[in-house]
Motif scaffolding. Structure first.
Motif, mmCIF file in Angstrom:
data_model
loop_
_atom_site.group_PDB
_atom_site.id
_atom_site.type_symbol
_atom_site.label_atom_id
_atom_site.label_comp_id
_atom_site.label_asym_id
_atom_site.label_seq_id
_atom_site.Cartn_x
_atom_site.Cartn_y
_atom_site.Cartn_z
ATOM 1 N N ILE B 76 0.805 -1.334 -0.034
ATOM 2 C CA ILE B 76 0.089 0.114 -0.109
ATOM 3 C C ILE B 76 0.904 1.163 -0.032
ATOM 4 N N ASP B 77 0.566 2.117 -0.945
ATOM 5 C CA ASP B 77 1.293 3.390 -0.904
ATOM 6 C C ASP B 77 1.152 4.066 0.509
ATOM 7 N N PRO B 78 2.376 4.550 1.199
ATOM 8 C CA PRO B 78 2.171 5.366 2.317
ATOM 9 C C PRO B 78 1.300 6.520 2.399
ATOM 10 N N ARG B 79 1.363 7.127 1.029
ATOM 11 C CA ARG B 79 0.772 8.334 0.933
ATOM 12 C C ARG B 79 -0.584 8.265 1.188
#
Lengths: 108, 177
Positions: B76-79
């Motif tokens: 999952i993209d941390p952003r």
């Protein structure tokens, strides 16, 4: 500089259930050092044996990943917000590995 | 230890697994937690960042880039996490867990899942066989990280929500498809 560190839910058990910790620090590294001095049990979840931030841990200064700033040397300003964002990753078995699903300990 | 969600939430997870097959799908579960009981309020589908291998490897390297792809790995993209967590806090919700699919594999955590898991969160896995979502299970990492413990899934609109928990299978959800 007074800054705020946002603690993700899985790590709040190590910060007396606090979801945010306010502290004084001049750099990201100093903030994390102060945080893990205050809450010693947090240290092993954020740092590896060499004292580097674990690869499963992302640290954001406001909306920027510190990897793309100056990492631990990134300077902090008053009222900055540091967020500890756990890496969420996973997956199934590699193709060609037919040992079946695994829910127990490995020999790792 | 239980995860409560409704049929729409469950269907959203299964549908995402079907849509993204044979790639692994992933998403966030927002809700409320009281003790070890979690109630899902919102299911948010996210992009599997392993679809952008170089970017994903910058954030979390893989040991074998040829074999570890978006078909058997998710990240999952941390952003996305940061953005969604902020929104959730503003709504009085919190991240109670995450879901992902296992294309052509059972809904059981792999050793890779365990090595990358965090305590407390619910990890929901949907097995998708030939683009057809099958069983859905939820898991929570044991405190000593040695294994995942199965977590009961309770359907919120079930006539007996406090009845003995069961793991859901495609049979129990056949009406929902």
């Amino acid at each position: 500089m007074p800054v705020k560190v946002i603690i993700p839910t899985p790590l709040r058990q190590y910060t007396a259930k606090k979801d945010a910790v306010e502290l004084d620090a001049k750099t990201v590294g100093e903030a994390l050092a102060t945080l893990t001095t205050q809450y010693a049990d947090l240290r092993r979840h954020l740092f590896n044996e060499e004292g580097k931030i674990r690869s499963f841990v992302n640290v954001y200064l406001n909306d920027e990943d510190i990897r793309y700033l100056q990492r631990e040397q990134t300077p902090l300003h008053e009222n900055d917000v540091l967020s500890i964002v756990p890496s969420i990753a996973g997956g199934s078995l590699l193709r060609g590995n037919c040992s079946g699903p695994e829910t127990g300990p490995t020999d790792r | 230890m239980a995860l409560q969600l409704n049929r729409d939430h469950l269907e959203a997870i299964r549908d995402h697994g079907r849509r993204d097959y044979p790639t692994e799908c992933c998403g966030i579960l927002l809700g409320h937690a009281k003790g070890d009981h979690k109630q899902v309020v919102e299911v948010i589908a996210l992009k599997n960042l392993r679809r952008e291998p170089e970017k994903a490897r910058e954030l979390l390297p893989v040991a074998d880039p040829d074999r570890e792809t978006e078909r058997n790995r998710f990240l999952i993209d941390p952003r996305d996490q940061l953005r969604i967590e902020k929104g959730a806090r503003a709504k009085g919700l919190e991240v109670v867990g995450y879901y992902h699919s296992h294309p052509d594999h059972p809904a059981q955590p792999s050793s890779y899942d365990r090595e990358h898991a965090w305590p407390w969160y619910s990890y929901v896995i949907v097995s998708v066989q030939d683009a057809d979502p099958k069983e859905v299970n939820s898991w929570v990492l044991a405190a000593d990280r040695s294994r995942f413990e199965p977590e009961a899934i309770q359907l919120a609109n079930s006539p007996h929500p406090h009845a003995a928990p069961v793991h859901l299978s495609e049979h129990s959800e056949s009406n929902g498809l």
